[in-house]
Design a protein around this motif. Structure first.
Motif, mmCIF file in Angstrom:
data_model
loop_
_atom_site.group_PDB
_atom_site.id
_atom_site.type_symbol
_atom_site.label_atom_id
_atom_site.label_comp_id
_atom_site.label_asym_id
_atom_site.label_seq_id
_atom_site.Cartn_x
_atom_site.Cartn_y
_atom_site.Cartn_z
ATOM 1 N N ARG A 67 41.164 48.605 37.065
ATOM 2 C CA ARG A 67 41.531 47.185 36.950
ATOM 3 C C ARG A 67 40.430 46.419 36.220
ATOM 4 O O ARG A 67 40.679 45.587 35.355
ATOM 5 C CB ARG A 67 41.737 46.627 38.357
ATOM 6 C CG ARG A 67 42.652 45.469 38.441
ATOM 7 C CD ARG A 67 43.205 45.229 39.828
ATOM 8 N NE ARG A 67 42.324 45.550 40.913
ATOM 9 C CZ ARG A 67 42.535 46.505 41.810
ATOM 10 N NH1 ARG A 67 43.603 47.250 41.740
ATOM 11 N NH2 ARG A 67 41.689 46.743 42.777
ATOM 12 N N LEU A 101 28.337 45.649 47.935
ATOM 13 C CA LEU A 101 29.601 46.389 47.885
ATOM 14 C C LEU A 101 29.615 47.471 48.956
ATOM 15 O O LEU A 101 30.657 47.842 49.466
ATOM 16 C CB LEU A 101 29.824 47.016 46.504
ATOM 17 C CG LEU A 101 30.585 46.117 45.522
ATOM 18 C CD1 LEU A 101 29.764 44.926 45.118
ATOM 19 C CD2 LEU A 101 31.074 46.896 44.325
ATOM 20 N N VAL B 17 46.740 41.866 43.267
ATOM 21 C CA VAL B 17 45.419 42.392 42.886
ATOM 22 C C VAL B 17 45.365 43.915 43.038
ATOM 23 O O VAL B 17 44.875 44.622 42.156
ATOM 24 C CB VAL B 17 44.302 41.732 43.741
ATOM 25 C CG1 VAL B 17 42.964 42.427 43.529
ATOM 26 C CG2 VAL B 17 44.178 40.255 43.394
ATOM 27 N N LEU B 18 45.861 44.415 44.144
ATOM 28 C CA LEU B 18 45.711 45.853 44.428
ATOM 29 C C LEU B 18 46.764 46.711 43.727
ATOM 30 O O LEU B 18 46.544 47.913 43.520
ATOM 31 C CB LEU B 18 45.776 46.108 45.934
ATOM 32 C CG LEU B 18 44.712 45.418 46.788
ATOM 33 C CD1 LEU B 18 44.924 45.744 48.266
ATOM 34 C CD2 LEU B 18 43.314 45.840 46.358
ATOM 35 N N ASP B 19 47.893 46.100 43.398
ATOM 36 C CA ASP B 19 48.993 46.844 42.785
ATOM 37 C C ASP B 19 49.205 48.187 43.497
ATOM 38 O O ASP B 19 49.119 49.259 42.874
ATOM 39 C CB ASP B 19 48.676 47.072 41.291
ATOM 40 C CG ASP B 19 49.860 47.657 40.549
ATOM 41 O OD1 ASP B 19 51.005 47.479 41.016
ATOM 42 O OD2 ASP B 19 49.647 48.333 39.526
ATOM 43 N N GLU B 37 44.164 51.300 48.442
ATOM 44 C CA GLU B 37 43.613 50.649 47.241
ATOM 45 C C GLU B 37 42.535 49.612 47.567
ATOM 46 O O GLU B 37 41.885 49.092 46.673
ATOM 47 C CB GLU B 37 44.744 49.958 46.466
ATOM 48 C CG GLU B 37 45.733 50.912 45.823
ATOM 49 C CD GLU B 37 46.818 51.395 46.794
ATOM 50 O OE1 GLU B 37 46.810 50.956 47.965
ATOM 51 O OE2 GLU B 37 47.657 52.200 46.364
ATOM 52 N N ASP B 39 39.223 49.026 48.335
ATOM 53 C CA ASP B 39 37.868 49.587 48.406
ATOM 54 C C ASP B 39 36.838 48.476 48.195
ATOM 55 O O ASP B 39 37.196 47.292 48.134
ATOM 56 C CB ASP B 39 37.691 50.743 47.401
ATOM 57 C CG ASP B 39 37.886 50.293 45.951
ATOM 58 O OD1 ASP B 39 37.838 49.074 45.688
ATOM 59 O OD2 ASP B 39 38.071 51.162 45.082
ATOM 60 N N SER B 40 35.570 48.850 48.089
ATOM 61 C CA SER B 40 34.521 47.830 48.040
ATOM 62 C C SER B 40 34.607 46.962 46.783
ATOM 63 O O SER B 40 34.331 45.761 46.836
ATOM 64 C CB SER B 40 33.138 48.485 48.132
ATOM 65 O OG SER B 40 32.982 49.444 47.106
ATOM 66 N N LEU B 41 34.999 47.569 45.666
ATOM 67 C CA LEU B 41 35.124 46.789 44.434
ATOM 68 C C LEU B 41 36.365 45.893 44.486
ATOM 69 O O LEU B 41 36.301 44.711 44.126
ATOM 70 C CB LEU B 41 35.178 47.719 43.214
ATOM 71 C CG LEU B 41 35.383 47.065 41.850
ATOM 72 C CD1 LEU B 41 34.307 46.015 41.565
ATOM 73 C CD2 LEU B 41 35.379 48.129 40.740
ATOM 74 N N SER B 42 37.473 46.450 44.970
ATOM 75 C CA SER B 42 38.680 45.618 45.040
ATOM 76 C C SER B 42 38.509 44.500 46.079
ATOM 77 O O SER B 42 39.162 43.457 45.978
ATOM 78 C CB SER B 42 39.934 46.454 45.308
ATOM 79 O OG SER B 42 39.813 47.201 46.466
ATOM 80 N N ILE B 44 35.883 42.665 46.352
ATOM 81 C CA ILE B 44 35.331 41.556 45.546
ATOM 82 C C ILE B 44 36.438 40.928 44.701
ATOM 83 O O ILE B 44 36.533 39.697 44.588
ATOM 84 C CB ILE B 44 34.193 42.066 44.619
ATOM 85 C CG1 ILE B 44 33.053 42.691 45.420
ATOM 86 C CG2 ILE B 44 33.673 40.948 43.711
ATOM 87 C CD1 ILE B 44 32.304 41.759 46.322
ATOM 88 N N GLN B 45 37.273 41.772 44.120
ATOM 89 C CA GLN B 45 38.365 41.261 43.278
ATOM 90 C C GLN B 45 39.337 40.417 44.115
ATOM 91 O O GLN B 45 39.852 39.396 43.655
ATOM 92 C CB GLN B 45 39.077 42.436 42.592
ATOM 93 C CG GLN B 45 38.176 43.143 41.577
ATOM 94 C CD GLN B 45 38.680 44.521 41.150
ATOM 95 O OE1 GLN B 45 39.469 45.146 41.839
ATOM 96 N NE2 GLN B 45 38.191 45.004 40.012
ATOM 97 N N VAL B 48 37.636 36.969 44.870
ATOM 98 C CA VAL B 48 37.699 36.073 43.703
ATOM 99 C C VAL B 48 39.105 35.475 43.572
ATOM 100 O O VAL B 48 39.269 34.274 43.342
ATOM 101 C CB VAL B 48 37.289 36.830 42.414
ATOM 102 C CG1 VAL B 48 37.540 35.984 41.168
ATOM 103 C CG2 VAL B 48 35.822 37.241 42.482
ATOM 104 N N GLU B 51 39.702 32.949 46.478
ATOM 105 C CA GLU B 51 38.953 31.703 46.242
ATOM 106 C C GLU B 51 39.676 30.829 45.211
ATOM 107 O O GLU B 51 39.782 29.620 45.373
ATOM 108 C CB GLU B 51 37.534 32.022 45.759
ATOM 109 C CG GLU B 51 36.624 32.556 46.855
ATOM 110 C CD GLU B 51 35.207 32.814 46.381
ATOM 111 O OE1 GLU B 51 34.293 32.769 47.213
ATOM 112 O OE2 GLU B 51 35.012 33.073 45.160
ATOM 113 N N LYS B 57 35.437 28.471 48.643
ATOM 114 C CA LYS B 57 34.348 29.393 48.317
ATOM 115 C C LYS B 57 33.873 30.053 49.610
ATOM 116 O O LYS B 57 33.671 29.375 50.622
ATOM 117 C CB LYS B 57 33.170 28.636 47.680
ATOM 118 C CG LYS B 57 33.435 28.216 46.251
ATOM 119 C CD LYS B 57 33.255 29.385 45.305
ATOM 120 C CE LYS B 57 33.666 28.983 43.891
ATOM 121 N NZ LYS B 57 33.864 30.153 43.040
ATOM 122 N N ILE B 63 31.983 37.127 53.556
ATOM 123 C CA ILE B 63 32.690 38.214 52.875
ATOM 124 C C ILE B 63 32.385 39.561 53.524
ATOM 125 O O ILE B 63 33.245 40.425 53.637
ATOM 126 C CB ILE B 63 32.294 38.246 51.365
ATOM 127 C CG1 ILE B 63 32.799 36.984 50.663
ATOM 128 C CG2 ILE B 63 32.833 39.488 50.678
ATOM 129 C CD1 ILE B 63 32.179 36.747 49.298
#
Lengths: 132, 81
Positions: A67, A101, B17-19, B37, B39-42, B44-45, B48, B51, B57, B63
């Motif tokens: 993504r 993360l 977001v996760l699709d 789907e 995970d740690s990066l998603s 954050i996505q 965002v 928010e 915020k 978080i």
């Protein structure tokens, strides 16, 4: 406590194609590593007395990085600093408002040395890798 | 805004977001372990996107402390008062 800038991470679609372009700039390509924990193919490009480049190609099932790739294209997406004590850095960064993360983990691409990633809106992603 | 309404909006954001392979239907106890789907990066996505959608915020402590969607909604309700 915080050491030098170790590398710039590029998210890529084709490691060989991107590496070739960097090789024209004098970088030497190392062997590509499959990091099954981070779910990425990783390849370091080195140039003497210079900051390294880390090419990162997400595994097909790594949806979150795919993504990110779709959003930014082939682009730098993190910088990585060496540190003496990653647990100290982890506490300091979280105290100062960065979002971790994950907690420090061993990384295949760094011979088992610990890494961690942080994010903040103003900068994006920063990685730290333990010196030892 | 009430919890139910927030959860409904979060449902849309998570699916967008996760699709995911299988459509996500969130409840208060939903957590990253339940959704492949997520995970740690998603995470954050998702933050965002949330928010932006709710015009709020979060702090990094917020978080990182959530253990499930219910706790996320608790934080959001405080901010939306």
């Amino acid at each position: 406590m915080l050491g030098h800038l170790d590398h710039i991470g590029y998210i890529v679609e084709d490691i060989d194609a991107t590496a070739y372009k960097f090789q024209l700039l004098g970088y030497v390509k190392e062997e590509t590593i499959d990091d099954t924990i981070q779910k990425c193919h990783i390849c370091f490009l080195r140039r003497e007395n210079d900051i390294s480049i880390e090419l990162v190609k997400p595994f097909d099932d790594n949806k979150s990085m795919k993504r990110l790739q779709k959003k930014v294209g082939v682009a730098p997406y993190h910088i990585c600093y060496v540190c003496n004590d990653i647990d100290v850095i982890y506490r300091k960064m979280t105290d100062e408002g960065w979002t971790a993360l994950f907690k420090p983990v061993s990384a295949i691409a760094f011979e088992g040395r610990k890494i961690c990633y942080f994010w903040c809106e103003e900068i994006g992603f920063i990685e730290f890798v333990n010196k030892k | 805004m009430e919890r139910k309404e927030i959860l409904e909006k979060l449902d849309v954001i998570f699916n967008d977001v996760l699709d995911p392979e299988k459509e996500v239907h969130l409840n208060e106890r939903s957590c990253a372990d339940d959704i492949e789907e997520w995970d740690s990066l998603s995470h954050i996505q998702l933050v965002v996107a949330i928010e932006k959608a709710f015009k709020i915020k979060f702090t990094s402590r917020e978080i990182m402390k959530w253990r499930n969607v219910g706790e996320m909604v608790d934080t959001m309700l405080e901010k939306l008062k």
